[in-house]
Structures are given as C-alpha cells and as structure tokens.
Write a protein that holds these residues in place. Structure first.
Motif, PDB file in Angstrom:
ATOM      1  N   MET A   1      76.168  12.691  41.342  1.00 41.53           N
ATOM      2  CA  MET A   1      75.389  11.979  40.324  1.00 41.53           C
ATOM      3  C   MET A   1      76.189  11.919  39.032  1.00 41.53           C
ATOM      4  N   SER A   2      76.168  10.785  38.352  1.00 38.61           N
ATOM      5  CA  SER A   2      76.794  10.627  37.037  1.00 38.61           C
ATOM      6  C   SER A   2      75.767   9.992  36.111  1.00 38.61           C
ATOM      7  N   PHE A   3      76.127   9.892  34.839  1.00 39.63           N
ATOM      8  CA  PHE A   3      75.192   9.289  33.895  1.00 39.63           C
ATOM      9  C   PHE A   3      74.937   7.816  34.235  1.00 39.63           C
ATOM     10  N   TYR A   4      75.880   7.185  34.911  1.00 35.03           N
ATOM     11  CA  TYR A   4      75.691   5.791  35.319  1.00 35.03           C
ATOM     12  C   TYR A   4      74.420   5.640  36.154  1.00 35.03           C
ATOM     13  N   SER A   5      74.127   6.639  36.999  1.00 34.45           N
ATOM     14  CA  SER A   5      72.922   6.565  37.825  1.00 34.45           C
ATOM     15  C   SER A   5      71.665   6.644  36.963  1.00 34.45           C
ATOM     16  N   VAL A   6      71.746   7.343  35.830  1.00 31.77           N
ATOM     17  CA  VAL A   6      70.621   7.378  34.895  1.00 31.77           C
ATOM     18  C   VAL A   6      70.422   6.000  34.269  1.00 31.77           C
ATOM     19  N   ILE A   7      71.521   5.388  33.847  1.00 31.08           N
ATOM     20  CA  ILE A   7      71.460   4.028  33.300  1.00 31.08           C
ATOM     21  C   ILE A   7      70.848   3.066  34.313  1.00 31.08           C
ATOM     22  N   GLU A   8      71.247   3.201  35.561  1.00 32.72           N
ATOM     23  CA  GLU A   8      70.757   2.316  36.618  1.00 32.72           C
ATOM     24  C   GLU A   8      69.246   2.396  36.768  1.00 32.72           C
ATOM     25  N   ARG A   9      68.686   3.584  36.595  1.00 32.90           N
ATOM     26  CA  ARG A   9      67.232   3.749  36.763  1.00 32.90           C
ATOM     27  C   ARG A   9      66.456   2.918  35.739  1.00 32.90           C
ATOM     28  N   TYR A  10      67.109   2.588  34.625  1.00 35.79           N
ATOM     29  CA  TYR A  10      66.449   1.824  33.567  1.00 35.79           C
ATOM     30  C   TYR A  10      66.901   0.363  33.537  1.00 35.79           C
ATOM     31  N   SER A  11      67.509  -0.102  34.627  1.00 39.92           N
ATOM     32  CA  SER A  11      68.081  -1.455  34.630  1.00 39.92           C
ATOM     33  C   SER A  11      67.030  -2.541  34.397  1.00 39.92           C
ATOM     34  N   ASP A  12      65.801  -2.315  34.835  1.00 43.35           N
ATOM     35  CA  ASP A  12      64.736  -3.309  34.662  1.00 43.35           C
ATOM     36  C   ASP A  12      63.735  -2.909  33.580  1.00 43.35           C
ATOM     37  N   PHE A  13      64.091  -1.904  32.805  1.00 46.28           N
ATOM     38  CA  PHE A  13      63.162  -1.394  31.794  1.00 46.28           C
ATOM     39  C   PHE A  13      63.164  -2.294  30.559  1.00 46.28           C
ATOM     40  N   ASP A  14      61.993  -2.671  30.106  1.00 44.99           N
ATOM     41  CA  ASP A  14      61.830  -3.508  28.918  1.00 44.99           C
ATOM     42  C   ASP A  14      61.323  -2.627  27.778  1.00 44.99           C
ATOM     43  N   ILE A  15      62.214  -2.253  26.881  1.00 43.14           N
ATOM     44  CA  ILE A  15      61.841  -1.310  25.834  1.00 43.14           C
ATOM     45  C   ILE A  15      60.843  -1.914  24.859  1.00 43.14           C
ATOM     46  N   GLU A  16      60.955  -3.194  24.564  1.00 39.52           N
ATOM     47  CA  GLU A  16      60.018  -3.831  23.641  1.00 39.52           C
ATOM     48  C   GLU A  16      58.612  -3.868  24.235  1.00 39.52           C
ATOM     49  N   GLU A  17      58.528  -4.132  25.531  1.00 39.04           N
ATOM     50  CA  GLU A  17      57.218  -4.120  26.192  1.00 39.04           C
ATOM     51  C   GLU A  17      56.612  -2.721  26.142  1.00 39.04           C
ATOM     52  N   TYR A  18      57.454  -1.707  26.362  1.00 37.30           N
ATOM     53  CA  TYR A  18      56.953  -0.331  26.291  1.00 37.30           C
ATOM     54  C   TYR A  18      56.446  -0.021  24.881  1.00 37.30           C
ATOM     55  N   PHE A  19      57.218  -0.410  23.874  1.00 37.03           N
ATOM     56  CA  PHE A  19      56.826  -0.136  22.490  1.00 37.03           C
ATOM     57  C   PHE A  19      55.499  -0.789  22.134  1.00 37.03           C
ATOM     58  N   SER A  20      55.225  -1.932  22.732  1.00 38.44           N
ATOM     59  CA  SER A  20      53.979  -2.631  22.411  1.00 38.44           C
ATOM     60  C   SER A  20      52.747  -1.827  22.814  1.00 38.44           C
ATOM     61  N   GLY A  21      52.928  -0.864  23.717  1.00 42.36           N
ATOM     62  CA  GLY A  21      51.799  -0.044  24.161  1.00 42.36           C
ATOM     63  C   GLY A  21      51.754   1.337  23.555  1.00 42.36           C
ATOM     64  N   VAL A  22      52.705   1.651  22.670  1.00 45.02           N
ATOM     65  CA  VAL A  22      52.739   2.984  22.047  1.00 45.02           C
ATOM     66  C   VAL A  22      51.717   3.050  20.916  1.00 45.02           C
ATOM     67  N   THR A  23      50.860   4.054  20.968  1.00 48.39           N
ATOM     68  CA  THR A  23      49.815   4.223  19.957  1.00 48.39           C
ATOM     69  C   THR A  23      50.155   5.377  19.013  1.00 48.39           C
ATOM     70  N   GLU A  24      49.420   5.450  17.935  1.00 53.11           N
ATOM     71  CA  GLU A  24      49.613   6.546  16.988  1.00 53.11           C
ATOM     72  C   GLU A  24      49.383   7.888  17.668  1.00 53.11           C
TER      73      GLU A  24
END
Length: 368
Positions: A1-24
């Motif tokens: 395992m390398s850090f590249y495999s960690v990056i790969e796990r987030y290949s389809d991750f949409d950070i802006e979409e996630y942020f839209s659901g973050v509450t106080e």
C-alpha cells in the motif's frame, strides 16, 4: 500500500458537495473530539467552520503547548544551485525562464555556510533546482559534508530520488527531507508540469515515503497553495502527513503551507488563499494531527507570521535568502520567489521571545 491508494479512494469524491451538507453541529462535534477522523478533518476545513476559528485556535494552542512546549525551532534555506530541467509553469527556476543561473563550488558553499553560522542557526535546508544530470548525487554528498562542519541538521529540498540515493546522502550527513507534491489534483498536476522528471506525478507522490524508508529522521510535505482547489489541497496534504505518521512511527513528520509568491515567468495563481482560510487550515491541521510539525516560511509577511506564532506553528524560517550565494551578498542567480519577511535572525528571535516563547536553535544531532 502507498499513499497513491489513499488518493485513489477519493477519486470520485466531490468536496464541494460534501461541504454543502456540513452543519454547525458537525463542526462543533469534530472540533471537540480527542481523535479526529478524515471526515472530522473535512468538517474543520469547510466554510461552516469559519465562524468558529477562535475556539479552534484555543484548542490548537493547547495541543501545541502540550506536545511541543512554548518553543519555536529556527532554520534557514541555503540555495547552492538553481539549474533546472523541468518546465513548471509556476516556478521561477523553470527551464524556459531566461534567468541568471549558478551552482556553487564546494569552497563557495563553505563560505556561505560560515556566514550563515554567524547567526547561531544550527538547522538548514539545502536547496537546488531539479536538474539531476547537472547537480550530481556526488556533488550533493560533498556539499553536505561541508555543511556538517557548521550545522547539526541538514535537510534536503532537491530533486526526488530513489531510496538508495537518499541512503547515500544520509551517510554523508543529511537527516531530513522536504518534498512538496505542489498540487495533489492529478489533472492540474499535468497542466502545470509540462516537461522534465517532475511531470511524473506518482514518482513524486511516493518520494516522502522513500525518504522515510531510507532512514531519514524527518520528512516535510505540503501543497503549493494557488495551483489547485484550496480545501481539497489542504485535505490531501493532511492525509499525506497522517499516512506517513501512521506508517513510519520513528519518522518526524511536518507539514508546510507555502502560498505562491511572485516569481520569474509571470505565473498568475488560479486560486487565492486568503489569510483567514490560511489560519483555518493551520488550525485544522493541528486539531487533526496534534503531533505534526507545522512550518511557516518567510513567504508570509512579518505581521502575519507574528500573529500566527501561537496558533500551532512549531518551526520558523529566519533570515532567508532565495538566491544562490545570497548570504555573502554575492547573489549569483535570480531568486526563486520573493520573500515577504526580510527580518534578520536576530529580529525574529527577539519577536519570538517577546511573545513568551523559547527559541530552539538546535534540537537534534547525530551521534556517530
């Protein structure tokens, strides 16, 4: 395992979409945990966390004092060559830029080191452009041996190397490695690295790990803010540091937050990291990784650096010159970027002490 495999796990991750659901409430819950998950880290990087920076700052200060004391370690960069074979659109050293280039002889390196040593600094960062065919491993090894006469710690910020090459430089006396991925977004990485060995995304991504495997005692990572989407780059930088800390328990891991400063070539950053979000990222790093070192360079202004001192920072650069031969006032090259804090080491020391912190000139030395 390398850090590249960690990056790969987030290949389809949409950070802006996630942020839209973050509450106080999500932010407050993450902030008050003792051990944060990657999602907690994201919550603290989100816009929803911005109204809570004061509480984050109090906890960040407490954690930093708990793990590092009220101390700030000092270091300075030493440029010995600015030859480069890479075409990177954002860098003053890029091969396409018609700049003044130079590479110091061993005698000139000795004179630079002697001048730097007068400041009392014991930790330095050895820098070159990325020109492996010009700046040979043997030259670097000889340079390190010269520098070890003056300094207890010599860190490398040069071209990425194989594990065995790092072992050679460790044997010569180098003990640490700084290597920025520059930008973790693979599409942007291709857009800004047009030619040369640096265009190999995966090889660069795995470089910190090769340094740790080679036995270097400390590794420093980070993104160059301005190239990629800000929160995404902060997120992957933090995950990279955590990966190394979890896997290489004997390696001291640090993280830096360089922002693009004006450089030869006229590059205009696509993203601008403002001061408030810069502070947010530092605080989020500290809460997510209580034991990580956090470096602050002279890219930042005097006033801003002074105000950040108590918010999680553990290392300051001081009296920095970004030209080859700069410490003897015999600048032989064009500077890589413009420094903003031009105070001397003595002035930085006085500022740190005025805030009730202890200056650390030397915190490590090899016993051979």
């Amino acid at each position: 395992m390398s850090f590249y495999s960690v990056i790969e796990r987030y290949s389809d991750f949409d950070i802006e979409e996630y942020f839209s659901g973050v509450t106080e409430n999500m932010v407050l819950s993450s902030m008050r945990k003792e051990n944060l998950s990657s999602k907690d880290f994201l919550n603290l990087l989100s816009p929803a966390a911005l109204p809570h920076l004061e509480e984050m700052a109090r906890k960040a200060n407490k954690l930093t004092v708990q793990h590092f004391g009220r101390t700030i370690s000092l270091y300075a960069p030493l440029y010995i060559s600015n030859y480069c074979t890479n075409h990177c659109t954002y860098c003053g050293f890029s091969v396409v830029n018609k700049i003044k280039r130079a590479q110091l002889t061993l005698e000139e390196i000795d004179r630079e080191a002697a001048e730097m040593a007068k400041t009392g600094l014991k930790h330095i960062l050895l820098l070159t452009g990325e020109a492996k065919g010009i700046t040979e491993i043997s030259y670097l090894a000889d340079a390190i041996k010269v520098l070890k006469k003056y300094f207890s710690s010599v860190a490398l910020e040069v071209f990425p190397m194989d594990e065995e090459e790092y072992r050679i430089l460790k044997e010569a006396g180098a003990d640490s490695l700084t290597i920025y991925q520059e930008v973790y977004d693979r599409d942007i990485y291709r857009e800004v690295h047009l030619k040369g060995g640096k265009a190999d995304y995966r090889y660069r991504l795995d470089t910190p790990e090769r340094g740790a495997k080679a036995g270097l005692r400390a590794v420093n990572v980070g993104a160059l803010f301005g190239l990629g989407e800000l929160a995404s780059e902060a997120f992957y930088s933090g995950l990279h540091a955590k990966y190394l800390m979890d896997k290489y328990l004997e390696t001291e891991v640090s993280i830096s937050l360089p922002r693009i400063n004006p450089a030869e070539g006229g590059f205009q950053a696509k993203y601008t990291l403002g001061d408030r979000r810069f502070v947010q990222f530092i605080l989020a790093y500290r809460l997510f990784l209580p034991k990580v070192g956090i470096n602050l360079s002279t890219r930042e202004t005097e006033e801003f650096r002074d105000n950040l001192l108590k918010l999680g920072i553990t290392k300051f650069s001081a009296g920095s010159k970004t030209t080859v031969g700069g410490y003897n006032d015999k600048n032989q090259s064009t500077e890589q970027f413009d420094t903003s804090d031009k105070r001397s080491v003595e002035e930085i020391v006085a500022m740190i002490r005025s805030q009730g912190y202890q200056v650390v000139y030397k915190d490590w030395e090899a016993i051979w």
